[in-house]
Structure formats: C-alpha cells, structure tokens
Design a protein around this motif. Structure first.
Motif, PDB file in Angstrom:
ATOM      1  N   SER A 107     -45.059   0.310 -49.510  1.00  0.00           N
ATOM      2  CA  SER A 107     -43.771   0.284 -48.822  1.00  0.00           C
ATOM      3  C   SER A 107     -43.780   1.234 -47.630  1.00  0.00           C
ATOM      4  O   SER A 107     -43.245   0.916 -46.561  1.00  0.00           O
ATOM      5  CB  SER A 107     -42.638   0.661 -49.782  1.00  0.00           C
ATOM      6  OG  SER A 107     -42.397  -0.371 -50.716  1.00  0.00           O
ATOM      7  N   MET A 108     -44.391   2.404 -47.802  1.00  0.00           N
ATOM      8  CA  MET A 108     -44.478   3.358 -46.697  1.00  0.00           C
ATOM      9  C   MET A 108     -45.264   2.765 -45.530  1.00  0.00           C
ATOM     10  O   MET A 108     -44.900   2.942 -44.361  1.00  0.00           O
ATOM     11  CB  MET A 108     -45.145   4.658 -47.163  1.00  0.00           C
ATOM     12  CG  MET A 108     -44.315   5.522 -48.099  1.00  0.00           C
ATOM     13  SD  MET A 108     -42.724   6.042 -47.396  1.00  0.00           S
ATOM     14  CE  MET A 108     -41.606   5.026 -48.384  1.00  0.00           C
ATOM     15  N   LYS A 109     -46.327   2.056 -45.836  1.00  0.00           N
ATOM     16  CA  LYS A 109     -47.147   1.434 -44.796  1.00  0.00           C
ATOM     17  C   LYS A 109     -46.344   0.384 -44.038  1.00  0.00           C
ATOM     18  O   LYS A 109     -46.406   0.299 -42.805  1.00  0.00           O
ATOM     19  CB  LYS A 109     -48.389   0.798 -45.407  1.00  0.00           C
ATOM     20  CG  LYS A 109     -49.339   0.199 -44.376  1.00  0.00           C
ATOM     21  CD  LYS A 109     -50.593  -0.353 -45.037  1.00  0.00           C
ATOM     22  CE  LYS A 109     -51.524  -0.953 -43.974  1.00  0.00           C
ATOM     23  NZ  LYS A 109     -52.760  -1.521 -44.606  1.00  0.00           N
ATOM     24  N   THR A 110     -45.572  -0.416 -44.766  1.00  0.00           N
ATOM     25  CA  THR A 110     -44.741  -1.439 -44.129  1.00  0.00           C
ATOM     26  C   THR A 110     -43.688  -0.810 -43.227  1.00  0.00           C
ATOM     27  O   THR A 110     -43.421  -1.292 -42.125  1.00  0.00           O
ATOM     28  CB  THR A 110     -44.046  -2.312 -45.201  1.00  0.00           C
ATOM     29  OG1 THR A 110     -45.044  -2.958 -45.995  1.00  0.00           O
ATOM     30  CG2 THR A 110     -43.161  -3.371 -44.557  1.00  0.00           C
ATOM     31  N   ILE A 111     -43.092   0.278 -43.695  1.00  0.00           N
ATOM     32  CA  ILE A 111     -42.083   0.982 -42.888  1.00  0.00           C
ATOM     33  C   ILE A 111     -42.723   1.543 -41.620  1.00  0.00           C
ATOM     34  O   ILE A 111     -42.138   1.465 -40.525  1.00  0.00           O
ATOM     35  CB  ILE A 111     -41.410   2.105 -43.698  1.00  0.00           C
ATOM     36  CG1 ILE A 111     -40.577   1.501 -44.832  1.00  0.00           C
ATOM     37  CG2 ILE A 111     -40.513   2.960 -42.797  1.00  0.00           C
ATOM     38  CD1 ILE A 111     -39.995   2.524 -45.794  1.00  0.00           C
ATOM     39  N   GLU A 112     -43.923   2.090 -41.742  1.00  0.00           N
ATOM     40  CA  GLU A 112     -44.620   2.640 -40.573  1.00  0.00           C
ATOM     41  C   GLU A 112     -44.890   1.551 -39.535  1.00  0.00           C
ATOM     42  O   GLU A 112     -44.763   1.773 -38.325  1.00  0.00           O
ATOM     43  CB  GLU A 112     -45.937   3.293 -41.011  1.00  0.00           C
ATOM     44  CG  GLU A 112     -45.734   4.611 -41.757  1.00  0.00           C
ATOM     45  CD  GLU A 112     -47.004   5.110 -42.426  1.00  0.00           C
ATOM     46  OE1 GLU A 112     -48.028   4.384 -42.340  1.00  0.00           O
ATOM     47  OE2 GLU A 112     -46.981   6.190 -43.029  1.00  0.00           O
ATOM     48  N   GLU A 113     -45.257   0.362 -40.006  1.00  0.00           N
ATOM     49  CA  GLU A 113     -45.484  -0.760 -39.094  1.00  0.00           C
ATOM     50  C   GLU A 113     -44.178  -1.163 -38.405  1.00  0.00           C
ATOM     51  O   GLU A 113     -44.173  -1.511 -37.221  1.00  0.00           O
ATOM     52  CB  GLU A 113     -46.064  -1.949 -39.866  1.00  0.00           C
ATOM     53  CG  GLU A 113     -47.488  -1.701 -40.375  1.00  0.00           C
ATOM     54  CD  GLU A 113     -47.963  -2.773 -41.342  1.00  0.00           C
ATOM     55  OE1 GLU A 113     -47.128  -3.614 -41.754  1.00  0.00           O
ATOM     56  OE2 GLU A 113     -49.154  -2.768 -41.694  1.00  0.00           O
ATOM     57  N   SER A 114     -43.091  -1.096 -39.143  1.00  0.00           N
ATOM     58  CA  SER A 114     -41.784  -1.434 -38.580  1.00  0.00           C
ATOM     59  C   SER A 114     -41.335  -0.402 -37.551  1.00  0.00           C
ATOM     60  O   SER A 114     -40.665  -0.741 -36.575  1.00  0.00           O
ATOM     61  CB  SER A 114     -40.744  -1.541 -39.704  1.00  0.00           C
ATOM     62  OG  SER A 114     -41.075  -2.588 -40.601  1.00  0.00           O
ATOM     63  N   ILE A 115     -41.699   0.857 -37.770  1.00  0.00           N
ATOM     64  CA  ILE A 115     -41.383   1.903 -36.800  1.00  0.00           C
ATOM     65  C   ILE A 115     -42.052   1.581 -35.471  1.00  0.00           C
ATOM     66  O   ILE A 115     -41.448   1.752 -34.401  1.00  0.00           O
ATOM     67  CB  ILE A 115     -41.846   3.289 -37.314  1.00  0.00           C
ATOM     68  CG1 ILE A 115     -41.045   3.698 -38.555  1.00  0.00           C
ATOM     69  CG2 ILE A 115     -41.669   4.352 -36.222  1.00  0.00           C
ATOM     70  CD1 ILE A 115     -41.576   4.935 -39.251  1.00  0.00           C
ATOM     71  N   ASP A 116     -43.284   1.112 -35.528  1.00  0.00           N
ATOM     72  CA  ASP A 116     -44.005   0.733 -34.305  1.00  0.00           C
ATOM     73  C   ASP A 116     -43.273  -0.391 -33.574  1.00  0.00           C
ATOM     74  O   ASP A 116     -43.226  -0.420 -32.341  1.00  0.00           O
ATOM     75  CB  ASP A 116     -45.430   0.285 -34.635  1.00  0.00           C
ATOM     76  CG  ASP A 116     -46.324   1.448 -35.057  1.00  0.00           C
ATOM     77  OD1 ASP A 116     -45.998   2.591 -34.691  1.00  0.00           O
ATOM     78  OD2 ASP A 116     -47.331   1.203 -35.749  1.00  0.00           O
ATOM     79  N   GLU A 117     -42.691  -1.317 -34.345  1.00  0.00           N
ATOM     80  CA  GLU A 117     -41.930  -2.415 -33.736  1.00  0.00           C
ATOM     81  C   GLU A 117     -40.681  -1.874 -33.034  1.00  0.00           C
ATOM     82  O   GLU A 117     -40.333  -2.331 -31.938  1.00  0.00           O
ATOM     83  CB  GLU A 117     -41.535  -3.440 -34.803  1.00  0.00           C
ATOM     84  CG  GLU A 117     -42.710  -4.192 -35.404  1.00  0.00           C
ATOM     85  CD  GLU A 117     -42.265  -5.216 -36.431  1.00  0.00           C
ATOM     86  OE1 GLU A 117     -41.485  -6.123 -36.081  1.00  0.00           O
ATOM     87  OE2 GLU A 117     -42.675  -5.106 -37.601  1.00  0.00           O
ATOM     88  N   LEU A 118     -40.014  -0.927 -33.660  1.00  0.00           N
ATOM     89  CA  LEU A 118     -38.833  -0.317 -33.040  1.00  0.00           C
ATOM     90  C   LEU A 118     -39.212   0.411 -31.749  1.00  0.00           C
ATOM     91  O   LEU A 118     -38.493   0.334 -30.748  1.00  0.00           O
ATOM     92  CB  LEU A 118     -38.175   0.673 -34.004  1.00  0.00           C
ATOM     93  CG  LEU A 118     -37.362   0.098 -35.165  1.00  0.00           C
ATOM     94  CD1 LEU A 118     -36.845   1.229 -36.052  1.00  0.00           C
ATOM     95  CD2 LEU A 118     -36.195  -0.748 -34.659  1.00  0.00           C
ATOM     96  N   LYS A 119     -40.337   1.105 -31.785  1.00  0.00           N
ATOM     97  CA  LYS A 119     -40.792   1.814 -30.594  1.00  0.00           C
ATOM     98  C   LYS A 119     -41.125   0.851 -29.458  1.00  0.00           C
ATOM     99  O   LYS A 119     -40.880   1.148 -28.277  1.00  0.00           O
ATOM    100  CB  LYS A 119     -42.009   2.679 -30.929  1.00  0.00           C
ATOM    101  CG  LYS A 119     -41.684   3.890 -31.794  1.00  0.00           C
ATOM    102  CD  LYS A 119     -42.938   4.696 -32.099  1.00  0.00           C
ATOM    103  CE  LYS A 119     -42.603   5.929 -32.926  1.00  0.00           C
ATOM    104  NZ  LYS A 119     -43.829   6.710 -33.271  1.00  0.00           N
TER     105      LYS A 119
END
Length: 213
Positions: free
Chosen positions: A90-102
C-alpha cells in the motif's frame, strides 16, 4: 502590386498569430480532472492500511497462542508477516500516486495560459504541493515503522526472546500508531482543502470557458 501583396501577408500572419493565442483553460481543466482519481486511489490505500492495522492485533494474538506449535514468528510466510507485506504494498502504491500528483502540479505550474485565474491556480498548486509533501513524509515514516515491526516480530521467533522483548515491542508499536494517527488527521484536513481548491478552480475555469465560446 508588390506592396499590396506584402500587406496581405502581414495581415494574414497577424490573424494567424492571434488565432494561436493560448488561453490555457482546456489544458488546465484536463490537468485538474486527473486529481480526483489519484486522491481516491490514495484514500483507498490509506483505508486498507487502517483495516490491516486493526487486523494485526487479532493476527498477533493468534500467532502468540500458536507459537509453541508452529513457530509463526520464525516463518516469513505466516499471517503476521503477510500483514506487514500488504501494508508495504500500500505504501508503494501511495508513493506512485504522489508522483502522479507532482506531475499534475508541474503541468499546472508550467501552464502559461493568458486567461487562467492566477489566484485560484496558485491556491490549487499550493494545496497539491502541501498534500504531496505530507504524504511523502507519512509514507517514509510508516515504511520505517514497518521495518521495525518486521524486526520485532522476527525477534520473537528467536531463542533470546524474553517477556521484555514482547512488551517493549508492543509499546513501540503503540507509540508509532499514535504518531501515524496524528499524521492521518493532518492528511484528512489537507485532502479537504485540496478538494475545495480544486472545485473553486474548476468552477472558475468552466465559467471562463463558457464566456469564451
């Protein structure tokens, strides 16, 4: 005759350039539309993590009762370690989503459209940046906590494990849990702020788009 032709070219060029003026509205709206799905993905993963945390207590107690029979703390495939691995995912998925927000933030920041509402866009990009930063801090800290959890449960499967090993680890996990809940409270506030800024920006852009038609 040449002068008239030259004048005609100048007028045509001027018309062409004015027609290519970029107001940036449609591009900004497209960028903003990507925000909500990413938010939903992150919230879903955060909810999954919370659910797994609640399930860990029962899993842990079950493992303790079975320790003498099957040695669950010495088995990487046991339910306790599976719970940790699922939260790591789940942490990995959230990190990938952070990149999308950026990426969205960068797209909005670099949009130099001459009709964009500056105040709304600045507030929106600021909200995205603040949420992204808080999420990055959360995932970094949570991932470190998971590593400590894993080491703790592994230590319970060793011959050196004592009652103090058990209780000290539980205290550490509870302290991490309290800290995580404080971070989640801040994140909830930032999600709400981002949604408000996103709605305001969408409303203004839609109005500008309709008036330009």
């Amino acid at each position: 005759m040449k002068k008239r032709t030259t004048a005609a070219y100048v007028m045509t060029a001027a018309f062409f350039l004015s027609g290519c003026t970029n107001d940036g509205i449609s591009e900004a709206m497209e960028s903003i539309e990507t925000i909500e799905p990413v938010e939903q993905k992150i919230v879903s993963e955060l909810n999954t993590v919370t659910k797994k945390e609640k399930g860990l207590q029962e899993t842990f107690e079950s493992a303790l009762s079975e320790e003498k029979k099957v040695k669950p703390f010495a088995n990487k495939d046991s339910a306790v370690f599976k719970n940790i691995d699922e939260r790591k995912s789940s942490m990995k998925t959230i990190e990938e989503s952070i990149d999308e927000l950026k990426t969205t933030q960068k797209s909005l920041t670099e949009n130099d459209g001459d009709k964009l509402p500056k105040d709304e866009m600045d507030s929106l990009t600021k909200a995205i940046k603040e949420l992204s930063t808080s999420l990055s801090n959360y995932t970094k800290q949570y991932s470190e906590n998971l590593e400590e959890e894993e080491k703790y449960f592994q230590s319970l499967g060793t011959e050196e494990a004592t009652y103090e090993t058990l209780t000290d680890g539980i205290i550490a996990i509870n302290e991490s849990d309290t800290s995580n809940k404080e971070q989640l409270k801040k994140l909830n506030e930032q999600f709400e702020l981002l949604n408000n800024q996103r709605n305001e920006a969408e409303k203004t852009l839609k109005s500008l788009s309709e008036s330009a038609e």
